[in-house]
Design an enzyme around this catalytic site. Structure first.
Site, PDB file in Angstrom:
ATOM      1  CD  GLU A 186       0.432  -5.565   6.879  1.00 22.23           C
ATOM      2  OE1 GLU A 186      -0.084  -5.704   5.749  1.00 22.23           O
ATOM      3  OE2 GLU A 186      -0.011  -4.777   7.736  1.00 22.23           O
ATOM      4  CD  GLU A 211       1.911  -1.167   9.368  1.00 26.21           C
ATOM      5  OE1 GLU A 211       0.731  -1.175   8.911  1.00 26.21           O
ATOM      6  OE2 GLU A 211       2.907  -1.462   8.682  1.00 26.21           O
ATOM      7  CE1 TYR A 258      -3.459   0.646  10.328  1.00 29.49           C
ATOM      8  CE2 TYR A 258      -2.830  -1.593   9.725  1.00 29.49           C
ATOM      9  CZ  TYR A 258      -2.534  -0.247   9.826  1.00 29.49           C
ATOM     10  OH  TYR A 258      -1.294   0.209   9.431  1.00 29.49           O
ATOM     11  CG  ASP A 309      -1.973   1.088   1.150  1.00 29.67           C
ATOM     12  OD1 ASP A 309      -2.409   1.430   0.047  1.00 29.67           O
ATOM     13  OD2 ASP A 309      -2.341   1.617   2.225  1.00 29.67           O
TER      14      ASP A 309
END
Length: 670
Positions: free
Chosen positions: A463, A552, A516, A219
């Site tokens: 990731e 994160e 998240y 991303d």
């Protein structure tokens, strides 16, 4: 081999990868199925690659500036067929002036150049003085993304695969001294399933026919070009090629063990090496210089390197001075390396710096700015570190690739803790070729940053698909490779898969996880954060019995969008989401194994075009032009309050009172 790589990429770009698919997209990636090879316990060391520094024996000249720039539009192999590397580029093709360093994507108004996939060409001329004739001359590139080939006066002198890491080549035999010389660079941004990071080339049916498009799962925008400075530098015939330093502490005595790697020795020559250490005031810090290519320096009443908050003068640096020569040869090579003296250790619950536990509070970042893309920009870098100090951070992660030497120089000098990450992102489709390149990326990263006091952890990937069966053996080898090169720092991975399915954590020293809550999971549900963060961190620690940090978390936020009650994408929502995470972190800190919190992201950044991204990723607490959102002021209170509680520092007078939440102790106003 390098010509073959470019030709293969060119073939794919020319549509020679297979018949057209009846669907809109055709995956041109070749899948490789083979068992992963076993690596010996001791990787072959790379040759040294010290950053060019001027001294009495060395001269450094910059080739930064405006270069001729050309694109072989629609024909990836044209430049090779026509021999652009041996021609004046301005006469072989239409050129424009392109600034170096920079990404080429956002500088022009051309959509085609912004989204270009394949080779581009850079060229410029430069003069070499005649008095350099008796020196060795090198060219060093800080970073070219992704593939690079370099010609001098039409002769290929070096090549490199891997963005974000430096490479160099010796030019001495190819230069015309006392005259003009020409340097040509071919740059290819193509990412395949065996590159680091990975990508795919797909065919896409458009209104104008079939087009080739670069796809990737990570991303952030795949910026391309000559991203960091291009430097010419000289050395004597016999010179210091590499320096390795390890530091320790005995009472108040600092210990510096060093190894010097010489280059250029002729058969039978015996080098003489003298090593000195100077403090920040340029006073000799040891009793007398030490002779030998390896040795130990003892520093009485040592001034340790401390991170921000843990000492009133963070980032204290000494200067290691190395003099190298051969008897009866009057040319002495002198190289000076800034070093910090500190110790680093870790347990199953803690990270210890100078025998004190560290709690990291910081960010994931990107090397990203408007117009320049990923090109190194000194103004942006200085601004970033000014804001990091203002907000009270003591750490950041070089997500998702190694940052420039100049950025890490700032971290060393200012006392920021660095989790140094290699360029592997969303790692999958594990193959022998990918494994080899992944190891190469870590070897090159450690070679560059092994002596930096700020670097306290190696991040092996971001990731990766660690739930896959092949991930077990793959990351076992990646971790072993890294520890064999540098056993003095812990290794981690920014994990994103669920605790129960992960297969890589067993090989790590520190567990980092990205999650998240209330954004990608349960968006809008602020009441579904606290317990979930706490329980996941606890599960990671129970499974692997290792320190845990969150690498994160966050929420996209449009600056200026306000809603009450808070609503996704509003500044109020980002502030509230961070606050709920703070509550969970304060609970976890009392458990004794939670060692850090890293917000995603420091600043907004560009991504590939998608309907889920409004001009890019908006999770920064600062805008892309480095102005604060509402959350920045909130985080500032949090981070400074943590510094008061954990490190005993004085809170800045202008920081408002703030409550640190604690699940087990009463709230206390700071």
């Amino acid at each position: 081999m390098w010509h073959l790589i470019f030709l293969l990429i060119g073939s794919a770009m020319a549509g020679e990868s297979g018949p057209e698919s009846p669907t809109d997209f055709f995956d041109a990636t070749i899948k490789i199925e083979a068992p992963l090879p076993y690596e010996d316990a001791f990787p072959i060391p790379l040759p040294g690659l010290l950053y060019p520094r001027e001294s009495e024996s060395r001269e450094v000249r910059s080739l930064d500036g405006l270069w001729d720039f050309a694109v072989s539009e629609g024909d990836a192999l044209r430049g090779y067929r026509e021999g652009w590397y041996a021609l004046d580029l301005s006469k072989a093709s239409e050129v424009m002036k392109m600034p170096v360093p920079s990404s080429y994507n956002d500088i022009t108004t051309s959509r085609n150049l912004r989204d270009h996939v394949g080779a581009v060409w850079y060229q410029r001329t430069f003069f070499v003085p005649s008095f350099w004739r008796d020196q060795r001359v090198f060219v060093r590139f800080g970073s070219v993304n992704y593939l690079a080939q370099v010609w001098i006066n039409g002769v290929l002198v070096t090549n490199h695969e891997m963005g974000h890491l430096p490479f160099e080549g010796e030019l001495s035999s190819y230069l015309t001294f006392g005259a003009e010389n020409r340097i040509t660079v071919a740059v290819d941004n193509t990412l395949l399933q065996t590159s680091v990071p990975q990508g795919k080339i797909v065919e896409m049916v458009t209104d104008n026919g079939t087009a080739h498009m670069q796809t990737y799962t990570f991303d952030f925008f795949n910026y391309a070009g000559i991203h960091r400075s291009v430097l010419l530098y000289t050395t004597p015939r016999v010179y210091v090629e590499d320096i390795s330093v390890r530091t320790s502490l005995i009472g108040e005595m600092g210990i510096v063990k060093y190894i010097i790697q010489p280059n250029g020795l002729r058969e039978g020559e015996i080098p003489i090496c003298m090593v000195s250490l100077y403090d920040a005031e340029q006073n000799l810090a040891i009793n007398e210089p030490v002779e030998g290519l390896s040795g130990t320096l003892k520093v009485p009443f040592v001034k340790l390197w401390w991170p921000r908050g843990m000492d009133s003068k963070p980032g204290y640096l000494y200067t290691l001075e190395v003099k190298l020569w051969v008897e009866n040869d009057t040319k002495v090579d002198i190289y000076r390396l800034p070093i910090g003296i500190r110790t680093l250790a870790w347990t199953n619950t803690s990270l210890l710096l100078n025998d004190r536990p560290v709690y990291m509070r910081g960010f994931g970042k990107h090397e990203d700015s408007a117009i320049r893309g990923r090109g190194f920009d000194l103004v942006t870098s200085v601004r970033d570190h000014e804001l990091l100090q203002w907000v009270g951070a003591n750490a950041y992660r070089t997500s998702h690739y190694p940052y420039s030497d100049e950025v890490l120089d700032m971290a060393d000098r200012l006392g920021f803790l660095i989790i140094d990450e290699c360029p592997s992102v969303d790692t999958e489709n594990f193959s022998p070729s990918l494994l080899s390149r992944h190891k190469d990326s870590l070897s090159e990263l450690i070679r560059r940053d092994k002596n930096r006091p700020s670097v306290i952890m190696w991040s092996l990937a971001n990731e990766p698909r660690t739930q896959l069966a092949e991930a077990d053996e793959y990351f076992k080898q990646i971790a072993q490779h890294t520890k064999a090169i540098d056993p003095t720092r812990p290794v981690t991975i920014a994990l994103a898969r669920a605790v129960q399915e992960d297969k890589a954590g067993q090989f790590l020293d520190v567990i980092s996880f990205n999650r998240y809550n209330a954004w990608y999971s349960n968006p809008g549900r602020i009441d579904m954060i606290n317990d979930r963060v706490y329980e996941e961190a606890e599960a990671w620690h129970k499974k692997y019995n290792k320190p845990v940090l969150i690498s994160e978390y966050g929420a996209d936020t449009m600056p200026g969008l306000h809603e009450l009650p808070e609503y996704v994408w509003s500044e109020e929502y980002q502030k509230e989401l961070l606050s709920k995470h703070f509550e969970a972190f304060d609970r976890l800190r009392h458990e004794g194994y939670f060692i850090g919190e890293f917000i995603w992201n420091f600043a907004d950044f560009r991504t590939a075009q998608t309907y889920t991204r409004v001009g890019g990723n908006r999770k920064g607490i600062f805008t892309r032009d480095r102005q604060p959102k509402m959350a920045a002021h909130h985080v500032r209170k949090r981070y400074h309050a943590l510094a008061v509680e954990l490190d005993g520092v004085q809170i800045p007078g202008e920081v408002e009172d703030y409550y640190i939440s604690s699940y087990y102790s009463s709230h206390s106003e700071l």
